[in-house]
Design an enzyme around this catalytic site. Sequence first.
Site, mmCIF file in Angstrom:
data_model
loop_
_atom_site.group_PDB
_atom_site.id
_atom_site.type_symbol
_atom_site.label_atom_id
_atom_site.label_comp_id
_atom_site.label_asym_id
_atom_site.label_seq_id
_atom_site.Cartn_x
_atom_site.Cartn_y
_atom_site.Cartn_z
ATOM 1 N N GLY B 52 0.877 -1.165 0.000
ATOM 2 C CA GLY B 52 0.000 0.000 0.000
ATOM 3 C C GLY B 52 0.908 1.206 0.000
ATOM 4 C CD GLU B 53 1.859 4.730 -1.872
ATOM 5 O OE1 GLU B 53 1.913 3.948 -2.845
ATOM 6 O OE2 GLU B 53 2.870 5.326 -1.433
ATOM 7 C CB SER B 54 5.317 2.880 3.441
ATOM 8 O OG SER B 54 5.995 3.919 2.785
ATOM 9 C CB CYS B 84 5.489 -3.600 -1.299
ATOM 10 S SG CYS B 84 5.851 -2.198 -2.370
ATOM 11 C CB ILE B 143 4.021 -2.194 -7.690
ATOM 12 C CG1 ILE B 143 3.541 -3.259 -8.691
ATOM 13 C CG2 ILE B 143 3.200 -0.920 -7.833
ATOM 14 C CD1 ILE B 143 2.145 -3.726 -8.489
ATOM 15 N NE ARG B 144 4.745 4.844 -6.036
ATOM 16 C CZ ARG B 144 5.207 6.082 -5.865
ATOM 17 N NH1 ARG B 144 5.534 6.820 -6.909
ATOM 18 N NH2 ARG B 144 5.322 6.598 -4.665
ATOM 19 C CG HIS B 179 3.273 -6.436 -4.487
ATOM 20 N ND1 HIS B 179 2.666 -5.962 -3.355
ATOM 21 C CD2 HIS B 179 3.958 -5.395 -5.014
ATOM 22 C CE1 HIS B 179 2.958 -4.686 -3.197
ATOM 23 N NE2 HIS B 179 3.745 -4.316 -4.187
ATOM 24 C CD GLU B 181 0.603 -8.874 -2.470
ATOM 25 O OE1 GLU B 181 1.604 -9.572 -2.212
ATOM 26 O OE2 GLU B 181 0.657 -7.641 -2.643
#
Lengths: 298, 198
Positions: B52-54, B84, B143-144, B179, B181
């Site tokens: 997600g966004e850390s 991530c 992803i990023r 990821h 998942e």
Amino acid sequence: MELEKLRHGTELIKRGFAKMQKGGVIMDVTTAEEARIAEEAGAVAVMALHAVPSDIRKAGGVARMADPQVTADIIEAVTIPVMAKARIGHFVEAEILQSLGADMIDESEVLTPADEHFHIDKTEFTVPFVCGARNLGEALRRINEGAAMIRTKGEAGTGDVREAVRHMKQIMGEIRTLKGMTKEELIMYAREIEAPIELVMETAEMERLPVVNFAAGGVATPADAALMMRLGSDGVFVGSGIFKAENPPLMAKAIVEAVNNYDNPEVLAEISKGIGAGMKGISVDSIPEDQVLQTRGW
Amino acid sequence: MRIGVIAIQGDVSEHVESVERALAERGETAEVVTIKHKGIVPTCDGLVFPGGESTTLGRLILREGIAEEIKEAKDKGIPILGTCAGLILLATRGDSQVEKTHQYLLGLMDIKVNRNSFGRQFQSFEVDLDVSVLDSPYNAVFIRAPAILEAGEDVNVLASIDDKIVAAEQDNVLALAFHPELTEDMRIHQYFLDKLFN
């Protein structure tokens, strides 16, 4: 590791990026300073544009992609992802945004469409796209063109949530009607809503849109944001609702917390206290027909 | 057995489904629960921290009071998987980006992280990655993604891309920059579940 072994811009990566935004709030910002406020408040991403929808509405004229300098400044200012808006069909604006390093492009009806027949072929891009939709047919047509994320259109810049509610209920309702349909019925339904049969079948099987779906357009308070989550959206876009509120940092923080606590009325009550007035807004039914944004995009 | 997925923000349902699929593959039954508020972490035998966004995740786990509970779970030896953003939050220290945003870190693993280590979204990638505990390459989705720049002596490195560490473990904590998942290959999840069931 040899660089040519890395596979960029695949469907898995594009849709995966959108999945990482789930449960979050994406905020419209027009300056680097606003982007910092959004990041500080806990936004999962910001949307760079030259004016928030309510100001675009007031200004009239042709609304275009933001000045690339502004988008570049916003990219520089924050560490969360930066999305940016291009006009419907304006693939050159999209190319420019991709080259600036925007993490997602919003092919948006809030800007004046550049093409009245064709949307951008989003499969040609490495970055993912988000597109607006009012119903299942529109959503699946956009996904078929390569959109990795959908947002319900609502009626941007109004602070009136009713169109966002209408569109979310429309899409969720249509997905529910697919359940139990035979293959022949699905084929007929796909024809009726002008969507590809493969995507209709995928939606029926998953019992949800094949990509992430956020609510947008008219969300102005923590309660509005929680309402959209209750209706089944994966997250929320807030445009004018934050930086047209009396106290943007407080409103931004409250909306982020409301999305996380959308199913708890007592917590929502606490969150909503003392955050100052929301944006003034305008009722959707007071807008002349030629100024309605949601009908752009077919 | 109860496995909790931190459900503040990010690709939570993908993790829930992956854990359930991995459990089914090995013929085990366990309850998979989502964690949005405090009080649930102490009831779990395993924890998953999704992507997600850390920055968002860090702020909200503090505000919701979950952060302290996760630290206690780590001390009790509960297996924890972070992917991530999850990897970033497990770290003891971060790069200048982390400092710039005054980002909250749990400090459960002796690593220094670098956020967005491979660039912006257009540079995100899939690659066949050699992971030391798997017998053949794994299709890893970045992803990023962050990377681990430095790891302490007690950290076991499982995979690297050039000089960047992208999978590592220390005691009961497993951290991945990619990821697992998002793909159907459950080998990474199985490796994590081994820690709960073996």
